[in-house]
Scaffold this active site. Structure first.
Site, mmCIF file in Angstrom:
data_model
loop_
_atom_site.group_PDB
_atom_site.id
_atom_site.type_symbol
_atom_site.label_atom_id
_atom_site.label_comp_id
_atom_site.label_asym_id
_atom_site.label_seq_id
_atom_site.Cartn_x
_atom_site.Cartn_y
_atom_site.Cartn_z
ATOM 1 N N ASN A 1 -59.592 28.783 -19.830
ATOM 2 C CA ASN A 1 -60.649 28.766 -18.803
ATOM 3 C C ASN A 1 -61.957 29.390 -19.304
ATOM 4 O OD1 ASN A 1 -60.192 31.505 -18.743
ATOM 5 N ND2 ASN A 1 -59.631 31.608 -16.584
ATOM 6 N N LEU A 2 -61.987 29.771 -20.587
ATOM 7 C CA LEU A 2 -63.198 30.290 -21.252
ATOM 8 C C LEU A 2 -63.729 31.577 -20.611
ATOM 9 C CD1 LEU A 2 -65.127 26.909 -21.917
ATOM 10 C CD2 LEU A 2 -63.567 28.131 -23.447
ATOM 11 N N GLY B 1 -54.697 35.383 -21.177
ATOM 12 C CA GLY B 1 -54.503 36.598 -20.400
ATOM 13 C C GLY B 1 -55.677 37.529 -20.563
ATOM 14 N N ASN C 1 -53.496 37.426 -13.176
ATOM 15 C CA ASN C 1 -53.777 36.593 -14.346
ATOM 16 C C ASN C 1 -52.577 36.559 -15.301
ATOM 17 O OD1 ASN C 1 -55.028 35.164 -16.453
ATOM 18 N ND2 ASN C 1 -56.986 36.108 -16.009
ATOM 19 N N SER D 1 -46.886 42.530 -26.726
ATOM 20 C CA SER D 1 -47.666 43.581 -27.386
ATOM 21 C C SER D 1 -46.798 44.801 -27.667
ATOM 22 C CB SER D 1 -48.810 43.977 -26.445
ATOM 23 O OG SER D 1 -49.393 45.170 -26.867
ATOM 24 N N TYR E 1 -51.600 46.904 -18.082
ATOM 25 C CA TYR E 1 -51.572 45.826 -19.083
ATOM 26 C C TYR E 1 -50.211 45.777 -19.780
ATOM 27 C CZ TYR E 1 -52.358 43.508 -23.572
ATOM 28 O OH TYR E 1 -52.238 42.684 -24.671
ATOM 29 N N LYS F 1 -47.095 42.833 -19.669
ATOM 30 C CA LYS F 1 -46.420 42.223 -20.828
ATOM 31 C C LYS F 1 -44.905 42.376 -20.691
ATOM 32 C CE LYS F 1 -49.922 40.710 -23.211
ATOM 33 N NZ LYS F 1 -50.171 39.266 -23.151
ATOM 34 N N LEU G 1 -61.271 49.064 -32.414
ATOM 35 C CA LEU G 1 -62.010 49.640 -33.531
ATOM 36 C C LEU G 1 -62.837 48.605 -34.319
ATOM 37 C CD1 LEU G 1 -62.647 52.086 -35.255
ATOM 38 C CD2 LEU G 1 -60.487 51.723 -36.473
ATOM 39 N N PHE H 1 -62.610 58.722 -32.193
ATOM 40 C CA PHE H 1 -61.956 59.452 -31.103
ATOM 41 C C PHE H 1 -60.959 60.477 -31.644
ATOM 42 C CE2 PHE H 1 -62.677 55.229 -28.746
ATOM 43 C CZ PHE H 1 -63.891 55.658 -28.237
ATOM 44 N N GLY I 1 -54.997 59.040 -23.499
ATOM 45 C CA GLY I 1 -53.899 58.065 -23.603
ATOM 46 C C GLY I 1 -53.634 57.592 -25.024
HETATM 47 P P1 NAD Z 1 -58.797 36.798 -26.137
HETATM 48 O O1 NAD Z 1 -59.349 37.393 -24.888
HETATM 49 O O2 NAD Z 1 -59.704 36.609 -27.297
HETATM 50 O O3 NAD Z 1 -58.124 35.389 -25.808
HETATM 51 C C1 NAD Z 1 -57.485 35.134 -24.582
HETATM 52 C C2 NAD Z 1 -57.963 33.776 -24.102
HETATM 53 O O4 NAD Z 1 -57.331 33.500 -22.841
HETATM 54 C C3 NAD Z 1 -59.477 33.698 -23.867
HETATM 55 O O5 NAD Z 1 -59.990 32.572 -24.542
HETATM 56 C C4 NAD Z 1 -59.623 33.551 -22.351
HETATM 57 O O6 NAD Z 1 -60.731 32.756 -22.010
HETATM 58 C C5 NAD Z 1 -58.298 32.894 -21.969
HETATM 59 N N1 NAD Z 1 -57.838 33.167 -20.605
HETATM 60 C C6 NAD Z 1 -57.748 34.345 -19.962
HETATM 61 N N2 NAD Z 1 -57.265 34.176 -18.727
HETATM 62 C C7 NAD Z 1 -57.015 32.841 -18.582
HETATM 63 C C8 NAD Z 1 -56.499 32.039 -17.542
HETATM 64 N N3 NAD Z 1 -56.157 32.571 -16.372
HETATM 65 N N4 NAD Z 1 -56.371 30.719 -17.743
HETATM 66 C C9 NAD Z 1 -56.731 30.146 -18.920
HETATM 67 N N5 NAD Z 1 -57.237 30.849 -19.950
HETATM 68 C C10 NAD Z 1 -57.373 32.185 -19.776
HETATM 69 O O7 NAD Z 1 -57.531 37.683 -26.538
HETATM 70 P P2 NAD Z 1 -56.691 37.684 -27.892
HETATM 71 O O8 NAD Z 1 -57.004 38.945 -28.612
HETATM 72 O O9 NAD Z 1 -56.818 36.405 -28.579
HETATM 73 O O10 NAD Z 1 -55.228 37.858 -27.292
HETATM 74 C C11 NAD Z 1 -54.381 36.757 -27.065
HETATM 75 C C12 NAD Z 1 -53.101 37.258 -26.422
HETATM 76 O O11 NAD Z 1 -52.491 38.222 -27.267
HETATM 77 C C13 NAD Z 1 -53.320 37.954 -25.075
HETATM 78 O O12 NAD Z 1 -52.266 37.606 -24.213
HETATM 79 C C14 NAD Z 1 -53.258 39.422 -25.428
HETATM 80 O O13 NAD Z 1 -52.821 40.198 -24.345
HETATM 81 C C15 NAD Z 1 -52.225 39.407 -26.553
HETATM 82 N N6 NAD Z 1 -52.361 40.562 -27.466
HETATM 83 C C16 NAD Z 1 -53.583 40.810 -28.053
HETATM 84 C C17 NAD Z 1 -53.729 41.930 -28.883
HETATM 85 C C18 NAD Z 1 -55.067 42.250 -29.505
HETATM 86 O O14 NAD Z 1 -55.267 43.400 -29.902
HETATM 87 N N7 NAD Z 1 -55.983 41.303 -29.650
HETATM 88 C C19 NAD Z 1 -52.634 42.770 -29.118
HETATM 89 C C20 NAD Z 1 -51.405 42.467 -28.519
HETATM 90 C C21 NAD Z 1 -51.289 41.361 -27.694
HETATM 91 N N1 UDP Z 2 -60.965 54.158 -32.287
HETATM 92 C C1 UDP Z 2 -62.071 54.953 -32.526
HETATM 93 N N2 UDP Z 2 -63.289 54.553 -32.031
HETATM 94 C C2 UDP Z 2 -63.447 53.393 -31.324
HETATM 95 C C3 UDP Z 2 -62.301 52.570 -31.105
HETATM 96 C C4 UDP Z 2 -61.084 52.991 -31.594
HETATM 97 O O1 UDP Z 2 -61.972 56.005 -33.144
HETATM 98 O O2 UDP Z 2 -64.580 53.086 -30.893
HETATM 99 C C5 UDP Z 2 -59.661 54.568 -32.815
HETATM 100 C C6 UDP Z 2 -58.591 54.800 -31.749
HETATM 101 O O3 UDP Z 2 -58.657 56.141 -31.283
HETATM 102 C C7 UDP Z 2 -57.305 54.482 -32.511
HETATM 103 C C8 UDP Z 2 -57.735 53.392 -33.502
HETATM 104 O O4 UDP Z 2 -59.156 53.497 -33.609
HETATM 105 O O5 UDP Z 2 -56.885 55.609 -33.253
HETATM 106 C C9 UDP Z 2 -57.387 51.991 -33.037
HETATM 107 O O6 UDP Z 2 -57.892 51.809 -31.727
HETATM 108 P P1 UDP Z 2 -57.835 50.390 -30.992
HETATM 109 O O7 UDP Z 2 -58.444 50.574 -29.630
HETATM 110 O O8 UDP Z 2 -58.416 49.363 -31.888
HETATM 111 O O9 UDP Z 2 -56.278 50.083 -30.878
HETATM 112 P P2 UDP Z 2 -55.135 50.803 -29.965
HETATM 113 O O10 UDP Z 2 -55.496 52.251 -29.837
HETATM 114 O O11 UDP Z 2 -55.162 50.084 -28.676
HETATM 115 O O12 UDP Z 2 -53.888 50.610 -30.740
#
Ligand code: NAD
Ligand code: UDP
Length: 334
Positions: free
Chosen positions: A32-33, A82, A99, A124, A148, A152, A199, A217, A293
């Site tokens: 849905n962009l 998501g 969502n 995740s 969040y 998951k 980060l 942080f 956190g």
């Molecule tokens: P992203 O936000 O770049 O991509 C998610 C996409 O889903 C986007 O293009 C958004 O437009 C679309 N979207 C959101 N809600 C929607 C809906 N209701 N219907 C249709 N499209 C929808 O995120 P990402 O980093 O590519 O993550 C992809 C998946 O992986 C997510 O489910 C996220 O929770 C999971 N994930 C991401 C990370 C991370 O750090 N990037 C880590 C663990 C898990």
């Molecule tokens: N972090 C930081 N400054 C930022 C963003 C993240 O120092 O602006 C640190 C954060 O405290 C963690 C690491 O980078 O130790 C990765 O953070 P991120 O949010 O990318 O991933 P997550 O903590 O969700 O695993």
């Protein structure tokens, strides 16, 4: 295979789409962009040298999704769509449950309507919560500490119940660690709307002058340099993990969970130093309070995916920083 990617226009989805199409699969994206741009489609097509199907739609629109699954003769779905901002999920929990959880139920209903039963779900490492031991293996207790992470875990539980009720399902729940990096062409990468939390995109915005400096942080954790440590996985390794899972599911029934990580961790300063080397840029930074956190360290035990799927990460921290730099440089120009 004909593969539908929900959320395929996003960060992880776009890289996975490019990889799957380059590997000879037919890819259709449903998105849905709300957190991505239509311009990404052209760049995926350029990388894959082929047309990628796209439907703009919300995953909660079961009817539309059902029609796409049927019309495109889809064999398997990778469910990436998501909302993903951990902090925001505490401020807007109902939006997140609607969502992420309701959206997943809608997808399952659409798949049931068409008789598709192969599904890979983007889960995740957040599902684990505070570590009882490290590295986290797939049997580590799950106790997510924010909405969040609970989204998951709930979707994983729904998928396990589904599989227990109907043995024809083939499901992979992939618990990603910290995805970073970009495609080697520099054509696609992480491009979040608004102010990023993670980060690497924050570093990108500092380089591009959108943020004045990086706030680190905390530097008083019990780690080798005092900064937090994470298991950073290159997004193209992650994309390969999806392909390996899809191939494995073709000959395996049931609902299975896999960590997708490297099995080691790097600190904020490790990443920052390597990025400065790769880019030749100095990243202005200051140490501030710990982020509430945050855990000092976490990383994956990645053996199960290697043993079962025959998948393991290949890319290094330098590959991550080089590809991120190329992407950041390119996005600065456009
Ligand atoms: P992203 O936000 O770049 O991509 C998610 C996409 O889903 C986007 O293009 C958004 O437009 C679309 N979207 C959101 N809600 C929607 C809906 N209701 N219907 C249709 N499209 C929808 O995120 P990402 O980093 O590519 O993550 C992809 C998946 O992986 C997510 O489910 C996220 O929770 C999971 N994930 C991401 C990370 C991370 O750090 N990037 C880590 C663990 C898990
Ligand atoms: N972090 C930081 N400054 C930022 C963003 C993240 O120092 O602006 C640190 C954060 O405290 C963690 C690491 O980078 O130790 C990765 O953070 P991120 O949010 O990318 O991933 P997550 O903590 O969700 O695993």
């Amino acid at each position: 295979m004909n593969i539908l990617l929900t959320g395929g226009m996003g960060y992880i989805g776009s890289h996975t789409a490019a990889l799957l199409a380059s590997a000879g699969h037919r890819v259709h994206i449903y998105d849905n962009l709300c957190n991505s741009n239509i311009g990404t489609l052209d760049r995926i097509q350029k990388i894959a040298s082929q047309v990628i199907g796209f439907t703009e739609g919300d995953v909660r629109d079961t009817e539309k999704l059902t029609k796409v699954l049927r019309d495109e003769k889809i064999d398997a779905v990778i469910h990436l769509s998501g909302l993903k901002a951990v902090g925001e999920s505490s401020q807007k929990p109902i939006e997140y449950y609607a969502n992420n959880v309701q959206g997943s139920i809608s997808l399952i209903q659409a798949m049931q309507a068409v008789g598709i039963n192969t599904l890979v779900f983007s889960s995740s490492a957040t599902v684990y919560g505070d570590p009882v031991y490290l590295p986290y293996d797939e049997d580590h207790p799950t106790n997510p500490t924010n909405p969040y992470g609970r989204n998951k875990l709930q979707v994983e539980e729904i998928l396990r119940d589904l599989s227990a009720s109907d043995s024809s399902w083939r499901i992979g729940c992939l618990r990603y660690f910290n995805p970073v990096g970009a495609h080697e062409t520099g054509l696609i990468g992480e491009d979040p709307n608004g102010i990023p939390n993670n980060l690497m995109p924050v570093i990108g915005q500092v380089v591009n002058g959108k943020l004045p400096l990086l706030n680190i942080f905390g530097d008083d954790y019990e780690t080798h340099d005092g900064t937090g440590k994470r298991d950073y996985i290159h997004v193209m390794d992650l994309a390969e993990g999806h392909l390996a899972t899809l191939i494995w599911l073709q000959s395996n029934l049931g609902c299975h969970t896999f960590n997708l990580g490297t099995g080691s961790s790097y600190s904020v300063l490790d990443l920052l130093n390597r990025f400065e080397e790769a880019s030749g840029q100095k990243i202005p930074r200051q140490v501030v309070e710990r982020r509430p956190g945050d855990l000092p360290e976490y990383y994956a035990k990645a053996d199960k995916a290697e043993k079962v799927l025959g998948w393991k990460t290949k890319k290094t921290l330098s590959d991550i920083c080089n590809s991120s730099w190329l992407w950041i440089k390119n996005s600065k120009k456009s």
